[in-house]
Design a protein around this motif. Structure first.
Motif, PDB file in Angstrom:
ATOM      1  N   LEU A 161       0.829  -1.209   0.000  1.00 49.93           N
ATOM      2  CA  LEU A 161       0.000   0.000   0.000  1.00 49.93           C
ATOM      3  C   LEU A 161       0.864   1.259   0.000  1.00 49.93           C
ATOM      4  N   ASP A 162       1.914   1.269   0.823  1.00 43.89           N
ATOM      5  CA  ASP A 162       2.766   2.459   0.848  1.00 43.89           C
ATOM      6  C   ASP A 162       3.573   2.591  -0.442  1.00 43.89           C
ATOM      7  N   LEU A 163       4.003   1.471  -1.008  1.00 43.88           N
ATOM      8  CA  LEU A 163       4.702   1.535  -2.291  1.00 43.88           C
ATOM      9  C   LEU A 163       3.798   2.143  -3.361  1.00 43.88           C
ATOM     10  N   SER A 164       2.530   1.758  -3.375  1.00 39.60           N
ATOM     11  CA  SER A 164       1.614   2.317  -4.382  1.00 39.60           C
ATOM     12  C   SER A 164       1.423   3.817  -4.178  1.00 39.60           C
ATOM     13  N   LEU A 165       1.298   4.234  -2.932  1.00 42.12           N
ATOM     14  CA  LEU A 165       1.136   5.667  -2.643  1.00 42.12           C
ATOM     15  C   LEU A 165       2.406   6.459  -2.980  1.00 42.12           C
ATOM     16  N   THR A 166       3.537   5.905  -2.645  1.00 41.86           N
ATOM     17  CA  THR A 166       4.808   6.585  -2.906  1.00 41.86           C
ATOM     18  C   THR A 166       5.059   6.707  -4.402  1.00 41.86           C
ATOM     19  N   ALA A 167       4.809   5.631  -5.133  1.00 42.52           N
ATOM     20  CA  ALA A 167       5.007   5.672  -6.585  1.00 42.52           C
ATOM     21  C   ALA A 167       4.040   6.661  -7.237  1.00 42.52           C
ATOM     22  N   LYS A 168       2.822   6.753  -6.735  1.00 39.38           N
ATOM     23  CA  LYS A 168       1.859   7.705  -7.293  1.00 39.38           C
ATOM     24  C   LYS A 168       2.264   9.138  -6.956  1.00 39.38           C
ATOM     25  N   GLN A 169       2.780   9.355  -5.754  1.00 37.36           N
ATOM     26  CA  GLN A 169       3.270  10.686  -5.374  1.00 37.36           C
ATOM     27  C   GLN A 169       4.400  11.116  -6.314  1.00 37.36           C
ATOM     28  N   ALA A 170       5.314  10.193  -6.587  1.00 35.38           N
ATOM     29  CA  ALA A 170       6.400  10.492  -7.519  1.00 35.38           C
ATOM     30  C   ALA A 170       5.845  10.757  -8.918  1.00 35.38           C
ATOM     31  N   HIS A 171       4.887   9.977  -9.335  1.00 32.98           N
ATOM     32  CA  HIS A 171       4.250  10.107 -10.647  1.00 32.98           C
ATOM     33  C   HIS A 171       3.669  11.517 -10.836  1.00 32.98           C
ATOM     34  N   TRP A 172       3.012  12.021  -9.814  1.00 33.94           N
ATOM     35  CA  TRP A 172       2.373  13.338  -9.902  1.00 33.94           C
ATOM     36  C   TRP A 172       3.372  14.484  -9.900  1.00 33.94           C
ATOM     37  N   ASN A 173       4.492  14.337  -9.245  1.00 37.10           N
ATOM     38  CA  ASN A 173       5.426  15.443  -9.022  1.00 37.10           C
ATOM     39  C   ASN A 173       6.710  15.332  -9.830  1.00 37.10           C
ATOM     40  N   LEU A 174       6.742  14.439 -10.759  1.00 37.83           N
ATOM     41  CA  LEU A 174       7.922  14.161 -11.562  1.00 37.83           C
ATOM     42  C   LEU A 174       8.205  15.273 -12.562  1.00 37.83           C
ATOM     43  N   ILE A 175       9.464  15.619 -12.696  1.00 37.24           N
ATOM     44  CA  ILE A 175       9.915  16.536 -13.749  1.00 37.24           C
ATOM     45  C   ILE A 175      11.239  16.001 -14.287  1.00 37.24           C
ATOM     46  N   GLY A 176      11.580  16.434 -15.496  1.00 37.46           N
ATOM     47  CA  GLY A 176      12.883  16.069 -16.039  1.00 37.46           C
ATOM     48  C   GLY A 176      12.810  15.588 -17.469  1.00 37.46           C
ATOM     49  N   ARG A 177      13.976  15.403 -18.004  1.00 34.71           N
ATOM     50  CA  ARG A 177      14.145  15.036 -19.411  1.00 34.71           C
ATOM     51  C   ARG A 177      13.450  13.714 -19.758  1.00 34.71           C
ATOM     52  N   PRO A 197      11.020   4.833   3.491  1.00 34.67           N
ATOM     53  CA  PRO A 197      11.294   6.263   3.636  1.00 34.67           C
ATOM     54  C   PRO A 197      10.402   7.058   2.680  1.00 34.67           C
ATOM     55  N   GLN A 198      10.022   8.233   3.107  1.00 39.17           N
ATOM     56  CA  GLN A 198       9.121   9.066   2.305  1.00 39.17           C
ATOM     57  C   GLN A 198       9.901   9.942   1.331  1.00 39.17           C
ATOM     58  N   LEU A 199       9.265  10.239   0.215  1.00 37.57           N
ATOM     59  CA  LEU A 199       9.853  11.145  -0.773  1.00 37.57           C
ATOM     60  C   LEU A 199       9.809  12.576  -0.252  1.00 37.57           C
ATOM     61  N   ASP A 200      10.684  13.384  -0.778  1.00 34.82           N
ATOM     62  CA  ASP A 200      10.642  14.806  -0.457  1.00 34.82           C
ATOM     63  C   ASP A 200       9.382  15.423  -1.055  1.00 34.82           C
ATOM     64  N   PRO A 201       8.866  16.499  -0.442  1.00 36.37           N
ATOM     65  CA  PRO A 201       7.711  17.180  -1.035  1.00 36.37           C
ATOM     66  C   PRO A 201       8.150  17.998  -2.251  1.00 36.37           C
ATOM     67  N   GLY A 202       7.199  18.353  -3.083  1.00 40.81           N
ATOM     68  CA  GLY A 202       7.477  19.215  -4.232  1.00 40.81           C
ATOM     69  C   GLY A 202       7.891  18.424  -5.461  1.00 40.81           C
ATOM     70  N   TYR A 203       8.383  19.169  -6.452  1.00 39.97           N
ATOM     71  CA  TYR A 203       8.811  18.535  -7.693  1.00 39.97           C
ATOM     72  C   TYR A 203      10.004  17.632  -7.439  1.00 39.97           C
ATOM     73  N   LEU A 204      10.024  16.531  -8.189  1.00 39.36           N
ATOM     74  CA  LEU A 204      11.072  15.537  -8.022  1.00 39.36           C
ATOM     75  C   LEU A 204      11.716  15.265  -9.379  1.00 39.36           C
ATOM     76  N   GLY A 205      13.019  15.421  -9.440  1.00 36.37           N
ATOM     77  CA  GLY A 205      13.739  15.166 -10.676  1.00 36.37           C
ATOM     78  C   GLY A 205      13.694  13.696 -11.051  1.00 36.37           C
ATOM     79  N   ASP A 206      13.593  13.451 -12.358  1.00 36.82           N
ATOM     80  CA  ASP A 206      13.438  12.079 -12.825  1.00 36.82           C
ATOM     81  C   ASP A 206      14.590  11.165 -12.406  1.00 36.82           C
ATOM     82  N   ASP A 207      15.829  11.651 -12.450  1.00 37.10           N
ATOM     83  CA  ASP A 207      16.969  10.815 -12.049  1.00 37.10           C
ATOM     84  C   ASP A 207      16.882  10.436 -10.572  1.00 37.10           C
ATOM     85  N   LYS A 208      16.473  11.387  -9.754  1.00 34.21           N
ATOM     86  CA  LYS A 208      16.345  11.120  -8.320  1.00 34.21           C
ATOM     87  C   LYS A 208      15.215  10.129  -8.054  1.00 34.21           C
TER      88      LYS A 208
END
Length: 155
Positions: A28-44, A92-103
């Motif tokens: 459940l947390d993996l699904s939430l974390t991956a979705k959070q990253a999905h929404w806030n992703l930026i990068g090449r 561990p939780q992702l940082d808030p805000g936009y997240l670079g694709d490499d990170k």
């Protein structure tokens, strides 16, 4: 009120139930974390990583349902409430805000590695008490390892 009975003995049901509950929290947390990253992703590599994250979300959600249903089938009530997931997660939780694709790629690869390690512990723990639960966990682990490989290949 009816109660679900299992052919497993109490001790075996306890081991399997604990393995399934831990797996449920991880998924459940993996699904939430991956979705959070999905929404806030930026990068090449936005599009590729964005779509790949949805694969992880879909896998985690479908697997969480399978795990929870297995728990009920053996007479154990799964607990997927948000408070339970928040209190018991080991991810561990992702940082808030936009997240670079490499990170994001590196973090998701790391998170998948952590989840896989715990799944392997659960596989070992359920070998004797409940091979059916073990089989379910093995199948999910195989899919998690496939995703882990694909994210590692992007690092």
């Amino acid at each position: 009120m009816a109660e679900i009975k299992s052919s497993l003995g109490d001790a075996d049901r306890k081991v399997a139930g604990e393995a399934l509950q831990g797996a449920l929290i991880d998924l459940l947390d993996l699904s939430l974390t991956a979705k959070q990253a999905h929404w806030n992703l930026i990068g090449r590599n936005f599009k590729v990583v964005h779509e790949h994250l949805d694969e992880v979300v879909d896998l985690a959600r479908a697997s969480a349902d399978d795990v929870a249903e297995r728990a009920v089938a053996i007479g154990v009530n799964p607990d997927g409430r948000s408070r339970t997931v928040a209190d018991r997660t080991q991810l561990p939780q992702l940082d808030p805000g936009y997240l670079g694709d490499d990170k994001v790629v590196a973090q998701i690869a790391d998170l998948l590695g952590q989840v896989i390690a715990r799944f392997r512990e659960r596989i070992a723990a359920t070998d004797e008490p409940d091979p059916v639960t073990q089989d379910l966990l093995i199948g999910i682990t195989a899919e998690l390892e496939k995703q882990h490989w694909m994210f590692q290949a992007q690092v």
